[in-house]
Design a protein around this motif. Sequence first.
Motif, PDB file in Angstrom:
ATOM      1  N   UNK A  10      39.657  44.293  35.951  1.00  0.00           N
ATOM      2  CA  UNK A  10      38.390  43.562  35.941  1.00  0.00           C
ATOM      3  C   UNK A  10      38.617  42.071  36.162  1.00  0.00           C
ATOM      4  N   UNK A  11      39.716  41.545  35.634  1.00  0.00           N
ATOM      5  CA  UNK A  11      40.040  40.140  35.889  1.00  0.00           C
ATOM      6  C   UNK A  11      40.379  39.931  37.366  1.00  0.00           C
ATOM      7  N   UNK A  12      41.021  40.911  37.995  1.00  0.00           N
ATOM      8  CA  UNK A  12      41.281  40.826  39.432  1.00  0.00           C
ATOM      9  C   UNK A  12      39.964  40.747  40.198  1.00  0.00           C
ATOM     10  N   UNK A  13      39.045  41.634  39.825  1.00  0.00           N
ATOM     11  CA  UNK A  13      37.726  41.647  40.476  1.00  0.00           C
ATOM     12  C   UNK A  13      37.024  40.303  40.309  1.00  0.00           C
ATOM     13  N   UNK A  14      37.037  39.749  39.107  1.00  0.00           N
ATOM     14  CA  UNK A  14      36.365  38.477  38.846  1.00  0.00           C
ATOM     15  C   UNK A  14      36.997  37.334  39.636  1.00  0.00           C
ATOM     16  N   UNK A  15      38.318  37.358  39.759  1.00  0.00           N
ATOM     17  CA  UNK A  15      39.012  36.299  40.493  1.00  0.00           C
ATOM     18  C   UNK A  15      38.666  36.338  41.976  1.00  0.00           C
ATOM     19  N   UNK A  19      36.689  33.340  44.094  1.00  0.00           N
ATOM     20  CA  UNK A  19      37.307  32.601  45.200  1.00  0.00           C
ATOM     21  C   UNK A  19      36.894  33.113  46.576  1.00  0.00           C
ATOM     22  N   UNK A  20      36.532  34.401  46.665  1.00  0.00           N
ATOM     23  CA  UNK A  20      36.186  34.981  47.952  1.00  0.00           C
ATOM     24  C   UNK A  20      37.382  35.365  48.791  1.00  0.00           C
ATOM     25  N   UNK A  21      38.582  35.219  48.222  1.00  0.00           N
ATOM     26  CA  UNK A  21      39.804  35.538  48.971  1.00  0.00           C
ATOM     27  C   UNK A  21      40.843  36.171  48.055  1.00  0.00           C
ATOM     28  N   UNK A  22      41.473  37.226  48.548  1.00  0.00           N
ATOM     29  CA  UNK A  22      42.527  37.887  47.781  1.00  0.00           C
ATOM     30  C   UNK A  22      43.706  36.948  47.582  1.00  0.00           C
ATOM     31  N   UNK A  23      44.045  36.186  48.622  1.00  0.00           N
ATOM     32  CA  UNK A  23      45.196  35.281  48.522  1.00  0.00           C
ATOM     33  C   UNK A  23      44.984  34.249  47.418  1.00  0.00           C
ATOM     34  N   UNK A  28      45.629  32.225  41.739  1.00  0.00           N
ATOM     35  CA  UNK A  28      44.987  31.842  40.486  1.00  0.00           C
ATOM     36  C   UNK A  28      45.524  32.643  39.302  1.00  0.00           C
ATOM     37  N   UNK A  29      45.809  33.921  39.526  1.00  0.00           N
ATOM     38  CA  UNK A  29      46.255  34.793  38.439  1.00  0.00           C
ATOM     39  C   UNK A  29      47.772  34.977  38.397  1.00  0.00           C
ATOM     40  N   UNK A  32      50.756  39.433  42.576  1.00  0.00           N
ATOM     41  CA  UNK A  32      50.889  39.700  44.007  1.00  0.00           C
ATOM     42  C   UNK A  32      49.538  40.036  44.621  1.00  0.00           C
ATOM     43  N   UNK A  33      49.413  39.775  45.930  1.00  0.00           N
ATOM     44  CA  UNK A  33      48.182  40.123  46.635  1.00  0.00           C
ATOM     45  C   UNK A  33      47.941  41.623  46.608  1.00  0.00           C
ATOM     46  N   UNK A  34      49.021  42.398  46.699  1.00  0.00           N
ATOM     47  CA  UNK A  34      48.870  43.853  46.692  1.00  0.00           C
ATOM     48  C   UNK A  34      48.305  44.351  45.367  1.00  0.00           C
ATOM     49  N   UNK A  35      48.663  43.677  44.269  1.00  0.00           N
ATOM     50  CA  UNK A  35      48.111  44.062  42.964  1.00  0.00           C
ATOM     51  C   UNK A  35      46.615  43.828  42.933  1.00  0.00           C
ATOM     52  N   UNK A  36      46.182  42.675  43.480  1.00  0.00           N
ATOM     53  CA  UNK A  36      44.751  42.363  43.524  1.00  0.00           C
ATOM     54  C   UNK A  36      44.021  43.386  44.386  1.00  0.00           C
ATOM     55  N   UNK A  37      44.527  43.619  45.590  1.00  0.00           N
ATOM     56  CA  UNK A  37      43.879  44.539  46.524  1.00  0.00           C
ATOM     57  C   UNK A  37      43.764  45.936  45.927  1.00  0.00           C
ATOM     58  N   UNK A  38      44.856  46.420  45.341  1.00  0.00           N
ATOM     59  CA  UNK A  38      44.858  47.761  44.754  1.00  0.00           C
ATOM     60  C   UNK A  38      43.903  47.847  43.578  1.00  0.00           C
ATOM     61  N   UNK A  39      43.929  46.827  42.729  1.00  0.00           N
ATOM     62  CA  UNK A  39      43.059  46.838  41.560  1.00  0.00           C
ATOM     63  C   UNK A  39      41.588  46.873  41.924  1.00  0.00           C
ATOM     64  N   UNK A  40      41.193  46.050  42.898  1.00  0.00           N
ATOM     65  CA  UNK A  40      39.791  46.019  43.324  1.00  0.00           C
ATOM     66  C   UNK A  40      39.398  47.344  43.963  1.00  0.00           C
ATOM     67  N   UNK A  41      40.286  47.881  44.793  1.00  0.00           N
ATOM     68  CA  UNK A  41      39.998  49.168  45.443  1.00  0.00           C
ATOM     69  C   UNK A  41      39.813  50.276  44.415  1.00  0.00           C
ATOM     70  N   UNK A  42      40.649  50.280  43.378  1.00  0.00           N
ATOM     71  CA  UNK A  42      40.544  51.310  42.345  1.00  0.00           C
ATOM     72  C   UNK A  42      39.223  51.193  41.580  1.00  0.00           C
TER      73      UNK A  42
END
Length: 300
Positions: A10-15, A19-23, A28-29, A32-42
């Motif tokens: 949920x913190x990945x989603x909020x971030x 910001x509007x960008x995975x990078x 900010x957190x 890795x970018x892959x962690x953000x992408x995977x978390x949001x997708x899940x």
Amino acid sequence: MSRDLSLRKLRYFMAVAKSGRVTQAAIDLNVSQSSITTGVKEIEEQVGVALFRRTSRGMTLTREGSRFLQRVNYAFQALDDAFDGLQDSHPTLKGTLRLAMTYTVAGYYMPPLLAQFQRRYPWVKVELYEVSRPEIEEGLTSGEFDLAILLTSNIEHHQWLEKLTLTQSRRRLWVNGQHELLKRDHITLQDIAHYPYIMLTVDEADQSALKYWKPEGISPNILFRTSSVEAVRSMVANGTGVTILSDMVYRPWSLDGKRIEHIELNNPIPPMELGLSWPRNRPLSPAAKAFCELAQGFSI
């Protein structure tokens, strides 16, 4: 459907929503970018709807994503309330805090911070004042106010006042959801100079805007000036004009349900800075110190 949505995801989603960008969210957190992408997708798979629209410019919330973000914010606020309730309050801290703020702070930043302070320090009487930046500077130096929270990027009398920036908010171009500029990969101030421009005037937003237009040797084609953020939002959403404002006041939908997109410009647009200020020649009261300490750990 599984409801096992971890706080981390949920913190990945909020971030990403912020910001509007995975990078940028990854930076900010500090993950890795892959962690953000995977978390949001899940999360999207678990809730069964698309929370973001993916474009070459980044990620913007869908209508469902905006609603989900609102509920996630409520959930994290409830968690903060729970932890605050378990912590000892500070009955020994008493007195009065005369706290001044500007319009933008009062509407888009202060309410949850103030509520948290009041829960933690219930015996401090808080006197609130919404006034302009010049009135704040005068009130701090005269002793009328103990502390102020305002756009620190606008402060003029630095020699008399201390300042502590709490957050920065990027300024981006706002256009309606079908605007032709959305088809471009790169946009500059020169590219938007001929479009009708809706100029916000509150909190010296018009003066701040001219500071980054003037070095380019061009001026916005101002159609309308207003002190109402909602008027700006509605006029942009309905295609009347464009504007450049900070992410702090951005919302993807107008009051009448029309879409607003925000776009990064290629020009170096300075961010809006928000923070605390107090007089240099007078020590902070215990209540003011407590507020400063709380504010430094606060985020929206």
